[in-house]
Design a protein around this motif. Structure first.
Motif, mmCIF file in Angstrom:
data_model
loop_
_atom_site.group_PDB
_atom_site.id
_atom_site.type_symbol
_atom_site.label_atom_id
_atom_site.label_comp_id
_atom_site.label_asym_id
_atom_site.label_seq_id
_atom_site.Cartn_x
_atom_site.Cartn_y
_atom_site.Cartn_z
ATOM 1 N N VAL A 81 41.311 41.643 4.127
ATOM 2 C CA VAL A 81 40.929 42.672 5.103
ATOM 3 C C VAL A 81 40.480 43.963 4.428
ATOM 4 O O VAL A 81 39.953 44.858 5.097
ATOM 5 C CB VAL A 81 42.090 42.962 6.071
ATOM 6 N N LEU A 84 36.935 44.531 5.167
ATOM 7 C CA LEU A 84 36.511 44.733 6.558
ATOM 8 C C LEU A 84 35.913 46.122 6.803
ATOM 9 O O LEU A 84 34.876 46.227 7.475
ATOM 10 C CB LEU A 84 37.687 44.475 7.503
ATOM 11 N N PRO A 105 39.740 42.402 15.501
ATOM 12 C CA PRO A 105 40.155 41.120 14.902
ATOM 13 C C PRO A 105 41.670 40.936 14.862
ATOM 14 O O PRO A 105 42.166 39.814 15.000
ATOM 15 C CB PRO A 105 39.557 41.192 13.489
ATOM 16 N N TYR A 154 31.008 40.319 10.296
ATOM 17 C CA TYR A 154 32.060 40.890 11.145
ATOM 18 C C TYR A 154 32.665 39.815 12.039
ATOM 19 O O TYR A 154 33.893 39.749 12.219
ATOM 20 C CB TYR A 154 31.484 42.022 11.992
ATOM 21 N N PHE A 157 35.447 37.705 10.575
ATOM 22 C CA PHE A 157 36.794 38.254 10.442
ATOM 23 C C PHE A 157 37.694 37.870 11.616
ATOM 24 O O PHE A 157 38.922 37.906 11.495
ATOM 25 C CB PHE A 157 36.737 39.775 10.262
ATOM 26 N N VAL A 160 38.957 34.773 10.249
ATOM 27 C CA VAL A 160 39.864 35.070 9.136
ATOM 28 C C VAL A 160 41.280 35.321 9.647
ATOM 29 O O VAL A 160 42.266 35.030 8.959
ATOM 30 C CB VAL A 160 39.345 36.287 8.335
ATOM 31 N N HIS A 218 36.179 37.105 -2.303
ATOM 32 C CA HIS A 218 36.250 36.011 -1.330
ATOM 33 C C HIS A 218 36.423 34.666 -2.035
ATOM 34 O O HIS A 218 37.141 33.784 -1.540
ATOM 35 C CB HIS A 218 34.982 35.991 -0.478
#
Length: 276
Positions: A81, A84, A105, A154, A157, A160, A218
């Motif tokens: 995060v 983000l 999220p 976006y 996420f 995620v 990532h």
């Protein structure tokens, strides 16, 4: 704070004093909870401090496999995060607007954990609730690596946020498969300590020089989830093998439900289920 207080007030309506008065449970479910609690109390009534059980927690290879799974899960939870805000900024949001966009999220993650808690309690299948969310997060990480459009990134996420489900599932899965209150307490503490070391590693994964796409970060988290998936699969296979050997020794045929297997078991017999 207001939301937290609101949920706290809701507990006055839904958090009952005992299973006997839980209107949201069926009669059969109330009986199951009551019998399980009685069995647990029967076991603890004559189970004092046990050095052997504590030693067993530190010498059981599965404890360290649990620790590896927790460690590999927690690195992404702490770190992913961090990228983000960069994605939100890429969409043109700043200040309060950026904060609001970053919060949505997490609302999805909150709902996912509640939903997974209900389904895993109703149908069991802990490994499914562990592995499937990891697979979803891995797909999202692959898209984050490959995609350059911030709108798509976006959206990823929201997927995620499935990362919180394996973490919550692990604790019930672990507690149900480590027998003896002393061993369970020692193993839980050890696994928790090993897992939280992931918080130390996570701070080094999303370097500012990798912005705005953070591809190496990532990729590292993707590798962590691969390790977590393998560790979880090994645990699932290990317990499945033990249960089959136990059933064979007790003359229980395949296809018999877990409730039929546990019928009549109390105290130490019930407490030893799932452990070696």
């Amino acid at each position: 704070g207001i939301i937290t207080i609101g949920f706290g007030l809701l507990t006055l309506l839904f958090l009952t004093a005992s299973p006997d008065t839980a209107s949201w449970l069926s009669e059969r479910e109330r009986q199951i909870v009551v019998l399980t609690n009685e069995a647990d109390r029967a076991l603890k009534a004559h189970e004092g401090f046990s050095r052997a059980q504590i030693t067993s927690a530190f010498t059981d290879p599965r404890t360290y496999l649990w620790g590896l799974a927790y460690f590999a899960n927690y690195i992404p939870v702490y770190s992913v995060v961090l990228s983000l805000p960069t994605v939100v900024a890429g969409l043109g949001h700043t200040g309060t607007g950026a904060t609001v966009m970053a919060v949505w999220p997490y609302f999805v993650g909150f709902a996912l954990v509640l939903g997974a808690g209900w389904t895993t309690d109703r149908w069991g299948a802990r490994f499914v609730h562990y592995a499937v969310p990891i697979g979803v997060v891995m797909v999202a990480l692959v898209v984050l690596i490959a995609e350059t459009d911030d709108t798509v990134r976006y959206g990823m996420f929201f997927l995620v946020m499935f990362m919180f489900v394996p973490i919550s599932t692990m604790w019930s899965w672990l507690a149900q498969n480590v027998a003896g209150s002393n061993k369970r307490a020692a193993a839980t503490g050890l696994v928790f300590s090993m897992g939280n070391l992931g918080g130390i590693a996570s701070g080094w994964i999303y370097s500012a020089e990798w912005a705005p796409r953070f591809v190496p970060g990532h990729a590292i988290n993707l590798a962590c989830y691969a390790v977590a998936l393998v560790a979880g699969a090994c645990l699932w296979w290990s317990y499945r093998r033990d249960n089959r050997l136990r059933d064979r020794a007790e003359g229980i045929e395949r296809g018999v439900s877990v409730y039929q297997r546990r019928k009549g078991l109390l105290g130490e017999d019930l407490g030893d289920l799932g452990d070696k």
